[in-house]
Design a protein around this motif. Structure first.
Motif, PDB file in Angstrom:
ATOM      1  N   ILE A  26     -70.917 -32.226 -47.802  1.00  0.00           N
ATOM      2  CA  ILE A  26     -72.003 -31.678 -47.203  1.00  0.00           C
ATOM      3  C   ILE A  26     -72.222 -30.213 -46.948  1.00  0.00           C
ATOM      4  O   ILE A  26     -73.502 -30.024 -47.467  1.00  0.00           O
ATOM      5  N   ALA A  27     -71.600 -29.269 -46.590  1.00  0.00           N
ATOM      6  CA  ALA A  27     -71.770 -27.920 -47.224  1.00  0.00           C
ATOM      7  C   ALA A  27     -72.243 -27.386 -49.062  1.00  0.00           C
ATOM      8  O   ALA A  27     -72.584 -26.622 -48.409  1.00  0.00           O
ATOM      9  N   HIS A  28     -71.567 -28.360 -49.684  1.00  0.00           N
ATOM     10  CA  HIS A  28     -71.608 -28.400 -50.505  1.00  0.00           C
ATOM     11  C   HIS A  28     -73.012 -28.521 -50.994  1.00  0.00           C
ATOM     12  O   HIS A  28     -73.506 -27.694 -52.365  1.00  0.00           O
ATOM     13  N   LEU A  29     -73.053 -29.659 -50.878  1.00  0.00           N
ATOM     14  CA  LEU A  29     -74.733 -30.519 -51.214  1.00  0.00           C
ATOM     15  C   LEU A  29     -75.370 -28.716 -50.840  1.00  0.00           C
ATOM     16  O   LEU A  29     -77.207 -29.011 -51.240  1.00  0.00           O
ATOM     17  N   ARG A 182     -68.641 -57.677 -57.692  1.00  0.00           N
ATOM     18  CA  ARG A 182     -69.728 -57.956 -58.461  1.00  0.00           C
ATOM     19  C   ARG A 182     -69.565 -56.768 -59.438  1.00  0.00           C
ATOM     20  O   ARG A 182     -69.292 -55.279 -59.476  1.00  0.00           O
ATOM     21  N   ASN A 183     -70.161 -56.923 -59.964  1.00  0.00           N
ATOM     22  CA  ASN A 183     -70.083 -55.732 -62.006  1.00  0.00           C
ATOM     23  C   ASN A 183     -71.331 -55.642 -62.173  1.00  0.00           C
ATOM     24  O   ASN A 183     -72.540 -55.749 -62.371  1.00  0.00           O
ATOM     25  N   VAL A 184     -70.872 -54.998 -60.573  1.00  0.00           N
ATOM     26  CA  VAL A 184     -72.039 -52.882 -61.545  1.00  0.00           C
ATOM     27  C   VAL A 184     -71.408 -51.468 -62.118  1.00  0.00           C
ATOM     28  O   VAL A 184     -70.441 -51.878 -61.447  1.00  0.00           O
ATOM     29  N   ASP A 185     -72.556 -51.052 -62.559  1.00  0.00           N
ATOM     30  CA  ASP A 185     -72.131 -49.919 -62.384  1.00  0.00           C
ATOM     31  C   ASP A 185     -71.485 -48.724 -61.481  1.00  0.00           C
ATOM     32  O   ASP A 185     -72.104 -49.047 -60.576  1.00  0.00           O
ATOM     33  N   VAL A 186     -70.329 -48.062 -61.680  1.00  0.00           N
ATOM     34  CA  VAL A 186     -69.678 -47.120 -60.895  1.00  0.00           C
ATOM     35  C   VAL A 186     -69.899 -46.073 -60.891  1.00  0.00           C
ATOM     36  O   VAL A 186     -69.314 -46.036 -61.653  1.00  0.00           O
ATOM     37  N   GLU A 187     -70.322 -45.031 -60.089  1.00  0.00           N
ATOM     38  CA  GLU A 187     -69.706 -43.595 -60.216  1.00  0.00           C
ATOM     39  C   GLU A 187     -68.484 -43.181 -59.291  1.00  0.00           C
ATOM     40  O   GLU A 187     -68.371 -43.044 -58.562  1.00  0.00           O
ATOM     41  N   TRP A 188     -67.701 -42.291 -60.068  1.00  0.00           N
ATOM     42  CA  TRP A 188     -66.877 -41.924 -60.214  1.00  0.00           C
ATOM     43  C   TRP A 188     -66.835 -40.610 -59.267  1.00  0.00           C
ATOM     44  O   TRP A 188     -67.247 -39.632 -59.513  1.00  0.00           O
ATOM     45  N   SER A 189     -66.924 -40.726 -57.617  1.00  0.00           N
ATOM     46  CA  SER A 189     -66.734 -39.600 -56.831  1.00  0.00           C
ATOM     47  C   SER A 189     -66.337 -38.899 -56.013  1.00  0.00           C
ATOM     48  O   SER A 189     -66.032 -39.438 -55.035  1.00  0.00           O
ATOM     49  N   PRO A 190     -64.636 -38.703 -56.693  1.00  0.00           N
ATOM     50  CA  PRO A 190     -63.440 -37.834 -55.676  1.00  0.00           C
ATOM     51  C   PRO A 190     -63.730 -37.023 -54.647  1.00  0.00           C
ATOM     52  O   PRO A 190     -65.336 -36.478 -54.775  1.00  0.00           O
ATOM     53  N   PHE A 395     -61.530 -32.330 -59.716  1.00  0.00           N
ATOM     54  CA  PHE A 395     -61.961 -31.886 -58.570  1.00  0.00           C
ATOM     55  C   PHE A 395     -62.352 -30.776 -58.155  1.00  0.00           C
ATOM     56  O   PHE A 395     -62.346 -30.096 -57.025  1.00  0.00           O
ATOM     57  N   THR A 396     -63.335 -30.216 -58.939  1.00  0.00           N
ATOM     58  CA  THR A 396     -64.215 -29.084 -58.442  1.00  0.00           C
ATOM     59  C   THR A 396     -65.171 -29.436 -57.475  1.00  0.00           C
ATOM     60  O   THR A 396     -66.128 -30.790 -57.434  1.00  0.00           O
ATOM     61  N   TRP A 397     -65.326 -28.664 -56.280  1.00  0.00           N
ATOM     62  CA  TRP A 397     -66.917 -29.443 -55.935  1.00  0.00           C
ATOM     63  C   TRP A 397     -67.794 -28.955 -56.490  1.00  0.00           C
ATOM     64  O   TRP A 397     -69.323 -29.412 -56.637  1.00  0.00           O
ATOM     65  N   ASP A 398     -67.986 -28.050 -57.274  1.00  0.00           N
ATOM     66  CA  ASP A 398     -69.431 -28.276 -58.071  1.00  0.00           C
ATOM     67  C   ASP A 398     -69.676 -29.061 -59.326  1.00  0.00           C
ATOM     68  O   ASP A 398     -71.198 -28.977 -58.616  1.00  0.00           O
ATOM     69  N   GLY A 399     -68.770 -29.016 -59.872  1.00  0.00           N
ATOM     70  CA  GLY A 399     -68.872 -31.093 -60.140  1.00  0.00           C
ATOM     71  C   GLY A 399     -68.961 -32.174 -59.637  1.00  0.00           C
ATOM     72  O   GLY A 399     -69.969 -32.950 -60.682  1.00  0.00           O
ATOM     73  N   ILE A 400     -68.220 -32.061 -58.653  1.00  0.00           N
ATOM     74  CA  ILE A 400     -68.662 -33.441 -58.033  1.00  0.00           C
ATOM     75  C   ILE A 400     -70.425 -33.141 -57.672  1.00  0.00           C
ATOM     76  O   ILE A 400     -70.445 -34.920 -57.696  1.00  0.00           O
ATOM     77  N   ILE A 401     -70.407 -32.371 -57.027  1.00  0.00           N
ATOM     78  CA  ILE A 401     -71.904 -32.468 -56.288  1.00  0.00           C
ATOM     79  C   ILE A 401     -72.698 -32.161 -57.435  1.00  0.00           C
ATOM     80  O   ILE A 401     -73.694 -33.039 -57.112  1.00  0.00           O
ATOM     81  N   GLU A 402     -72.315 -31.738 -58.439  1.00  0.00           N
ATOM     82  CA  GLU A 402     -73.645 -31.322 -59.518  1.00  0.00           C
ATOM     83  C   GLU A 402     -73.659 -33.576 -60.073  1.00  0.00           C
ATOM     84  O   GLU A 402     -75.261 -33.913 -59.919  1.00  0.00           O
ATOM     85  N   ARG A 403     -72.308 -34.122 -60.215  1.00  0.00           N
ATOM     86  CA  ARG A 403     -72.960 -35.387 -60.302  1.00  0.00           C
ATOM     87  C   ARG A 403     -73.812 -35.990 -59.334  1.00  0.00           C
ATOM     88  O   ARG A 403     -74.507 -37.065 -60.217  1.00  0.00           O
ATOM     89  N   LYS A 409     -81.601 -37.308 -57.667  1.00  0.00           N
ATOM     90  CA  LYS A 409     -82.641 -37.445 -58.203  1.00  0.00           C
ATOM     91  C   LYS A 409     -82.586 -38.638 -59.273  1.00  0.00           C
ATOM     92  O   LYS A 409     -84.784 -38.535 -59.710  1.00  0.00           O
ATOM     93  N   ARG A 410     -81.630 -38.973 -60.201  1.00  0.00           N
ATOM     94  CA  ARG A 410     -82.245 -40.648 -60.966  1.00  0.00           C
ATOM     95  C   ARG A 410     -83.423 -41.343 -59.906  1.00  0.00           C
ATOM     96  O   ARG A 410     -83.943 -42.940 -60.672  1.00  0.00           O
TER      97      ARG A 410
END
Length: 413
Positions: A26-29, A182-190, A395-403, A409-410
């Protein structure tokens, strides 16, 4: 952009160590420009409050003395020891449901992000439908493993997945469980690390014992043998079945006492049982239980260790490690990793590249991995370099939060 984050647990006061990864997320968001409010249950009558400048909306669900369903230990574990607590599940969902509607009516978030979709998808669904707010469900593994024990959870989760506009999973292991429902799209968000300014240079094995800040502020690792002649094996975590600590203790029998020392940090339901098991190990590596440590003492354990281990297993309930964020933190602190090939651990530890993976419940394999590292500083140097690359890539927060923000936004388009 405004996001309402829903979870079963959130820090109750500034020094509270609950869910540090969620707090850090949340801090990075917020750093990325996202406005956040949190919805979480009360604990013993706790009222709404602010943490790190984030407003935490607490919903009541029982008399104050009964509000112990969450925090300090997972709800499934609490219910196992106190079955009457499951009676609180209905008021928990109902009161959370109406509090979520009240917040969304007043604050109008652009996205609702619900962690642990069982039961929090059902707390979020009313407001999401009523105010046409996109719903993101974030799975961490435990709720999916409940299906093995409670069959009625399966249709509830399957329905909830179908109502969400996006699904996050903390690991490929968790994503596979979701897709099986359920066959859905899943975003990897570690998760990324929750350490602040504690990263150490990824040095060689011969330099991996302790760290002392230099005048320039960059931590340096002195020779381990200046402190202790033994190769220190470190475990940090709760003493529960799925951590596999009993197999680490069994591995001590295969390790020469004059060369190896096992240090077990933490406490839990199995602590006394594990101590009794360790006391019966007459030959082999010395086993030391440190108990619960202060942040300073814990930092010292990391600094003076030679290797970090997570000998996790799939326990009798089917539960295992959803990701193993403690491994990421140990990597950040410059320790090579030995871990079991279960759950989400392979997302962090790529065998032979960023650490060593061994089969679960195999003490001899654990011991062999420790012996390889102790005998080969070059191997540790290679693994530490691979660990750094793995962290930078995934596993960098910048990359995780960007995704995450890209998904938010989408959903608004």
């Amino acid at each position: 952009m405004k996001v309402l984050v829903i979870g079963s647990v959130y820090p109750r006061f500034q020094e509270d160590a609950e869910v540090p990864w969620l707090r850090t997320s949340i801090a990075h968001l917020k750093k990325a420009g996202v406005e956040i409010q949190v919805l979480a249950p009360a604990y013993k009558g706790l009222k709404s409050h602010d943490i790190d400048g984030t407003h935490v909306n607490r919903f009541r669900y029982a008399p104050a003395s009964w509000e112990i369903l969450t925090h300090e230990e997972g709800a499934p574990s609490k219910i196992a020891s106190k079955p009457w607590l499951q009676l609180l599940a209905i008021p928990y969902i109902i009161n959370g449901f109406f509090q979520c509607i009240r917040i969304c009516r007043k604050w109008r978030p652009d996205v609702i992000h619900a962690h642990w979709p069982f039961p929090h998808a059902y707390i979020a669904l009313g407001a999401a439908k009523l105010f046409k707010i996109p719903l993101v469900l974030n799975f961490h593994g435990a709720e999916l493993l409940l299906i093995r024990k409670k069959k009625w959870v399966k249709p509830l989760l399957k329905f909830a997945i179908g109502q969400a506009q996006a699904i996050f999973a903390n690991s490929s292991f968790t994503a596979g469980k979701i897709k099986a429902l359920r066959n859905v799209d899943v975003e990897w968000s570690p998760y990324g690390t929750t350490l602040e300014g504690a990263s150490l240079p990824l040095a060689s094995a011969a330099d991996a014992a302790s760290a002392t800040p230099s005048s320039g502020g960059t931590p340096q690792r002195p020779e381990p043998h200046a402190i202790n002649n033994k190769f220190k094996i470190l475990f940090v975590g709760r003493h529960i079945e799925r951590k596999g600590i009993c197999y680490l203790i069994e591995a001590a029998k295969y390790l020469p006492r004059d060369k190896f020392e096992i240090r077990i940090v933490g406490v839990g339901d199995l602590t006394e049982q594990l101590k009794q098991q360790a006391a019966a190990v007459n030959d082999g590596a010395e086993i030391i239980f440190t108990g619960k440590l202060s942040p300073e003492d814990l930092a010292n354990e990391y600094k003076t260790a030679n290797v970090f281990t997570l000998p996790a297993i799939v326990d009798h309930k089917g539960d295992t490690e959803g990701l193993g964020v403690v491994l990421i933190e140990a990597m950040e602190l410059g320790l090579p990793i030995v871990a079991s090939n279960v759950g989400g651990i392979p997302d962090v530890v790529v065998d032979g590249e960023s650490g060593i993976l061994v089969p679960e419940k195999d003490p001899a394999a654990l011991a062999d991995a420790f012996k390889r590292l102790e005998a080969d500083p070059t191997l540790i140097q290679k693994l530490l370099a691979g660990a750094r690359n793995r962290i930078d890539k995934c596993f960098t927060w910048d990359g995780i939060i960007e995704r995450q923000v890209e998904v938010y936004k989408r959903l608004q388009q």
